[in-house]
Design a protein around this motif. Structure first.
Motif, PDB file in Angstrom:
ATOM      1  N   ARG A   1      10.923  30.469 -59.461  1.00 40.43           N
ATOM      2  CA  ARG A   1      10.418  31.836 -59.592  1.00 40.43           C
ATOM      3  C   ARG A   1      11.615  32.758 -59.604  1.00 40.43           C
ATOM      4  N   TYR A   2      11.686  33.595 -60.623  1.00 44.69           N
ATOM      5  CA  TYR A   2      12.845  34.468 -60.775  1.00 44.69           C
ATOM      6  C   TYR A   2      12.361  35.889 -60.846  1.00 44.69           C
ATOM      7  N   ARG A   3      12.743  36.691 -59.837  1.00 44.58           N
ATOM      8  CA  ARG A   3      12.233  38.062 -59.798  1.00 44.58           C
ATOM      9  C   ARG A   3      13.251  39.003 -60.409  1.00 44.58           C
ATOM     10  N   MET A   4      12.871  39.645 -61.500  1.00 45.54           N
ATOM     11  CA  MET A   4      13.751  40.593 -62.179  1.00 45.54           C
ATOM     12  C   MET A   4      14.056  41.766 -61.254  1.00 45.54           C
ATOM     13  N   GLY A   5      15.308  42.185 -61.263  1.00 44.09           N
ATOM     14  CA  GLY A   5      15.678  43.338 -60.458  1.00 44.09           C
ATOM     15  C   GLY A   5      15.649  43.062 -58.973  1.00 44.09           C
ATOM     16  N   GLY A   6      15.446  41.813 -58.585  1.00 44.87           N
ATOM     17  CA  GLY A   6      15.464  41.460 -57.173  1.00 44.87           C
ATOM     18  C   GLY A   6      14.338  42.084 -56.372  1.00 44.87           C
ATOM     19  N   TRP A   7      13.242  42.471 -57.038  1.00 45.78           N
ATOM     20  CA  TRP A   7      12.130  43.088 -56.296  1.00 45.78           C
ATOM     21  C   TRP A   7      11.284  41.992 -55.669  1.00 45.78           C
ATOM     22  N   GLU A   8      11.352  41.908 -54.361  1.00 41.07           N
ATOM     23  CA  GLU A   8      10.499  40.962 -53.635  1.00 41.07           C
ATOM     24  C   GLU A   8       9.065  41.511 -53.654  1.00 41.07           C
ATOM     25  N   PRO A   9       8.064  40.663 -53.405  1.00 43.00           N
ATOM     26  CA  PRO A   9       6.678  41.190 -53.359  1.00 43.00           C
ATOM     27  C   PRO A   9       6.497  42.120 -52.166  1.00 43.00           C
ATOM     28  N   GLU A  10       6.869  43.373 -52.359  1.00 40.74           N
ATOM     29  CA  GLU A  10       6.942  44.289 -51.217  1.00 40.74           C
ATOM     30  C   GLU A  10       5.654  45.047 -50.972  1.00 40.74           C
ATOM     31  N   ALA A  11       4.743  45.074 -51.972  1.00 37.55           N
ATOM     32  CA  ALA A  11       3.510  45.838 -51.783  1.00 37.55           C
ATOM     33  C   ALA A  11       2.478  44.959 -51.093  1.00 37.55           C
TER      34      ALA A  11
ATOM     35  N   LEU B   1      19.364  42.600 -63.666  1.00 39.20           N
ATOM     36  CA  LEU B   1      18.862  43.974 -63.513  1.00 39.20           C
ATOM     37  C   LEU B   1      18.639  44.396 -62.056  1.00 39.20           C
ATOM     38  N   ASN B   2      19.180  43.630 -61.096  1.00 39.60           N
ATOM     39  CA  ASN B   2      19.078  44.059 -59.700  1.00 39.60           C
ATOM     40  C   ASN B   2      20.197  45.063 -59.428  1.00 39.60           C
ATOM     41  N   TYR B   3      19.872  46.359 -59.698  1.00 39.54           N
ATOM     42  CA  TYR B   3      20.915  47.379 -59.651  1.00 39.54           C
ATOM     43  C   TYR B   3      21.507  47.563 -58.257  1.00 39.54           C
ATOM     44  N   SER B   4      20.781  47.154 -57.235  1.00 35.52           N
ATOM     45  CA  SER B   4      21.245  47.485 -55.885  1.00 35.52           C
ATOM     46  C   SER B   4      22.562  46.796 -55.554  1.00 35.52           C
TER      47      SER B   4
END
Lengths: 512, 249
Positions: free
Chosen positions: A62-72, B196-199
């Protein structure tokens, strides 16, 4: 490093396309090298992805773009790529066919799209990016964006062919746009009802809120299926396909025929099992299961008969694709793991054999200068190597062991018997017999031909031909792809047990 | 065939109608799409995690930046697709001298255009640069900037516009735009984050990780604007001259 494989598979051809557009006008001869290298790297990475996915106990990247973890509260806020063994296999098929097809295009590109070689290579690499993205994404809207990419590139690639290609591309634009709109409408309904776009999350919300009975979800499912069927040329919606693939430049046809429809079949299986889930799709409360199996029977029978009626070899092969799509849709809708896994195995094997047959047909048409089957006298004598490749592909299409076509049909038929859908089993056997007629008709001409004509055919006036034997083969850049393709037809057949078990294990999880 | 079409339209219409019966009511603030976990996260947390007040841009360029990257690629494909199908490299038909009547529009139109063109371009740049704080962004600003060049071609003739924005230059601009966007994502990869992980860029940008996300949105919007500008002009010049690029309208 390994966790970044999914995105690297996409980025390498994307950069390849940019470089080709930028440098192409000054150095057109380097376009081929650039695409060959970028697609080669991409297919090596996807081969490693198969190994990683298979050796890893988790079995899914599983590769999350932008490093956004399932935060909601556990719901995904970004876009996620998801690569399991099924996705890895299809991605490898896409990139590898792209790579081999680039070898084939070495001499053809300059001949068929004069002056626009850089744009051809840029578009074909972007098409591969789009197809790989479709297979790997786990986001329903991202899937739509990538469908847009594949559609736009394929409209342009088809329209680069001869004069008739422009009109067939226009037909495809209309049909493709309608299909994509249906898909988007369906995704919109799902978003209204669930508030998320991630495929796993949508299924979770549908289950938690018990939305299965809602009419809008049912309509969303119907619309997404209609959209995907239009894109894959499922029988009554197949009108755009034969002309588009037959009149496109030959190196476009050889790439798109094996892959475009199969990737959409993969999307259909993904939507059915991952987005909506087994319960919803196959449960008794909806009438569609029986109906769709009958539609696929119709597709198989009609596709085979339409192919039988053609004398133009490329047209004939395109109608066979229509029949093959019927195989896969029917198999996926049988409602048991054997059928689904058979349909999935057929995605791979059909990609290999269609690729093989299209390359062989393009070579033959190029050499003979006539695409009608009537002109194929004595081809076994004139082009023995090409005809070996063609024979392997044809035998697989008919379904003789040890080619992969036999095994995929075997699994599909077992699935049909297991589900008790005898009409589907009969349609498969009927289609096999028709394929046998179609291809043995060609073999007969090509092997026995007009004996009287041999002398003229081998006359020294044929400047390209070898004066002693009359053999008139094509350059290695076309024969090597043909042999790789026919090698894969046999390899997939020999490895069928292993592959089928992998696929079965991956699908069984979703069938509970 | 017409009857068949009518039946198909009728069936689809019925399906559309039947789906609306259990839609959330119009403007319902508690519907899943407005009140779901994901929307609530965007509405409540966007400014805290990205330092960008315009949450539309944050969703577009950061949370779903991967989609937007491919949307930019779609624009790029549309541009090179038109060139691939339409462009006629054989050059202009020598029997007709196109350049002769390539003088553009009349005096009044030229004068008006030369007055408003600078303002259009300044405003376009403002829309690009301010996209992450107010409505706007790369697509909108890029279209305006592209339109300014199209206006230039309409008023002064395509050959004049091409002296400023030649075909080679349009291609470079289009590629550079995508390259900025994708390259920025690759930079994140190289610095150890996801694509694209800008942080992770806070090590090379001033400010903290949230501020890095804000700056990065500006960077990718600029990339989008480059591509959109170039492709808009390229499409116009190819479509208006049947791929010969030798005569304005």
């Amino acid at each position: 490093m390994t966790e970044h494989f999914p995105i690297l598979i996409l980025l390498v051809p994307l950069f390849g396309a940019l470089i080709v557009v930028l440098l192409g006008r000054e150095r057109p001869e380097q376009c081929w090298v650039t695409s060959l290298v970028s697609l080669g790297i991409s297919s090596i990475i996807s081969l490693f992805t198969i190994i990683v996915v298979f050796s890893d106990k988790v079995q899914t990247i599983r590769y999350r773009m932008g490093g956004w973890e399932p935060e909601a509260n556990g719901y995904e806020v970004g876009i996620e790529l998801r690569v399991d063994i099924l996705a890895a296999l299809v991605v490898f098929a896409v990139t590898f066919v792209g790579f081999v097809n680039t070898i084939y295009s070495k001499t053809r590109a300059e001949a068929e799209v004069q002056g626009k070689v850089p744009f051809f290579y840029a578009l074909i690499q972007l098409l591969i990016v789009g197809l790989c993205g479709i297979v790997m994404t786990n986001d329903a809207f991202n899937l739509y964006v990538l469908i847009e990419i594949t559609s736009l590139t394929s409209y342009a690639l088809i329209a680069m062919g001869n004069r008739r290609a422009v009109l067939s591309s226009f037909n495809y634009v209309i049909m493709g746009t309608i299909g994509a709109s249906f898909y988007l409408l369906g995704v919109g309904y799902l978003y209204i009802k669930t508030g998320t776009l991630n495929i796993d999350d949508i299924r979770m919300v549908l289950g938690n809120d018990n939305l299965w009975e809602h009419q809008s979800i049912v309509v969303a499912f119907i619309f997404i299926m209609l959209g995907v069927w239009t894109k894959m040329a499922f029988f009554p919606l197949h009108g755009w396909l034969p002309n588009a693939y037959a009149y496109a430049p030959s190196m476009t046809g050889t790439f798109m025929a094996p892959l475009m429809t199969k990737v959409m079949v993969y999307v259909m299986i993904r939507v059915m099992l991952w987005l909506f889930g087994y319960e919803f799709v196959y449960s008794g409360q909806h009438v569609w299961k029986e109906l769709i199996i009958w539609m696929s029977v119709l597709a198989i029978v009609a596709g085979s008969l339409l192919a039988l009626a053609r004398t133009d070899i490329k047209k004939m092969l395109t109608y066979l694709i229509v029949a093959e799509v019927g195989y896969m849709v029917g198999g996926a809708w049988l409602g048991n793991v054997t059928g689904q896994a058979g349909a999935f195995y057929h995605i791979l094997s059909d990609a290999a054999m269609t690729f093989c047959l299209f390359i062989a047909a393009s070579i033959i048409v190029l050499r003979v200068g006539d695409s009608r089957v009537n002109a194929f006298d004595n081809l076994f004598r004139k082009m023995p190597l090409t005809m070996i490749g063609f024979t392997v592909g044809a035998l697989s299409m008919i379904g003789l062991p040890p080619t992969c076509g036999f095994f995929s049909k075997w699994y599909l038929i077992s699935g049909g018997i297991e589900a008790g859908q005898w009409e589907y089993v009969c349609a498969l056997i009927f289609s096999s017999l028709v394929n046998a007629i179609i291809f043995f008709r060609i073999f007969e001409r090509a092997y026995f031909g007009k004996i009287a004509g041999v002398k003229e055919d081998l006359s020294p006036s044929d400047s390209d031909a070898n004066p002693d034997t009359g053999i008139k083969e094509v350059p290695w850049s076309m024969l090597v792809p043909l042999f790789i393709a026919s090698g894969f037809v046999l390899l997939l057949g020999i490895m069928n047990r292993t592959l089928f078990e992998w696929i079965q294990t991956a699908l069984e999880v979703m069938n509970t | 065939m017409k009857v068949f079409g009518l039946v198909a339209v009728f069936v689809v219409g019925l399906l559309l109608l039947s789906a609306t019966q259990d839609f959330p009511s119009w403007g319902n603030p508690r519907s899943a799409a407005s009140d779901g976990e994901v929307s609530s996260f965007y509405i409540e947390k966007t400014e805290a995690v990205t330092k960008v007040p315009n949450m539309v841009t944050a969703v577009l360029a950061d949370f779903r930046g991967y989609d937007t990257m491919f949307e930019t690629v779609v624009i790029f494909i549309a541009g090179i697709g038109i060139i691939a199908v339409l462009r006629n490299f054989e050059g202009s038909d020598s029997s007709i001298d196109y350049d002769n009547d390539d003088n553009g529009a009349g005096l009044l139109a030229r004068f008006t255009c030369s007055l408003i063109l600078p303002f259009i371009q300044i405003f376009a740049l403002y829309v690009v640069a301010h996209g992450h704080h107010s409505p706007g962004g790369g697509f909108q600003g890029g279209v305006m900037l592209g339109a300014s060049y199209i206006l230039l071609a309409l008023a002064f003739g395509l050959s004049k516009a091409k002296r400023i924005f030649s075909e080679r230059r349009t291609m470079i601009f289009a590629v550079v735009g995508i390259f900025i966007y994708v390259g920025w994502g690759v930079l994140c990869l190289l610095l150890g984050g996801e694509f694209l992980n800008y942080s992770v860029l806070d090590s090379i940008l001033p400010g903290d990780a949230m501020m890095a996300r804000s700056y990065s949105m500006l960077v990718v919007e600029i990339g989008v604007a480059f591509t959109v500008t170039a492709i808009m002009f390229s499409m116009y010049s190819n479509l208006s001259t049947r791929g010969r690029l030798s005569k304005g309208l």
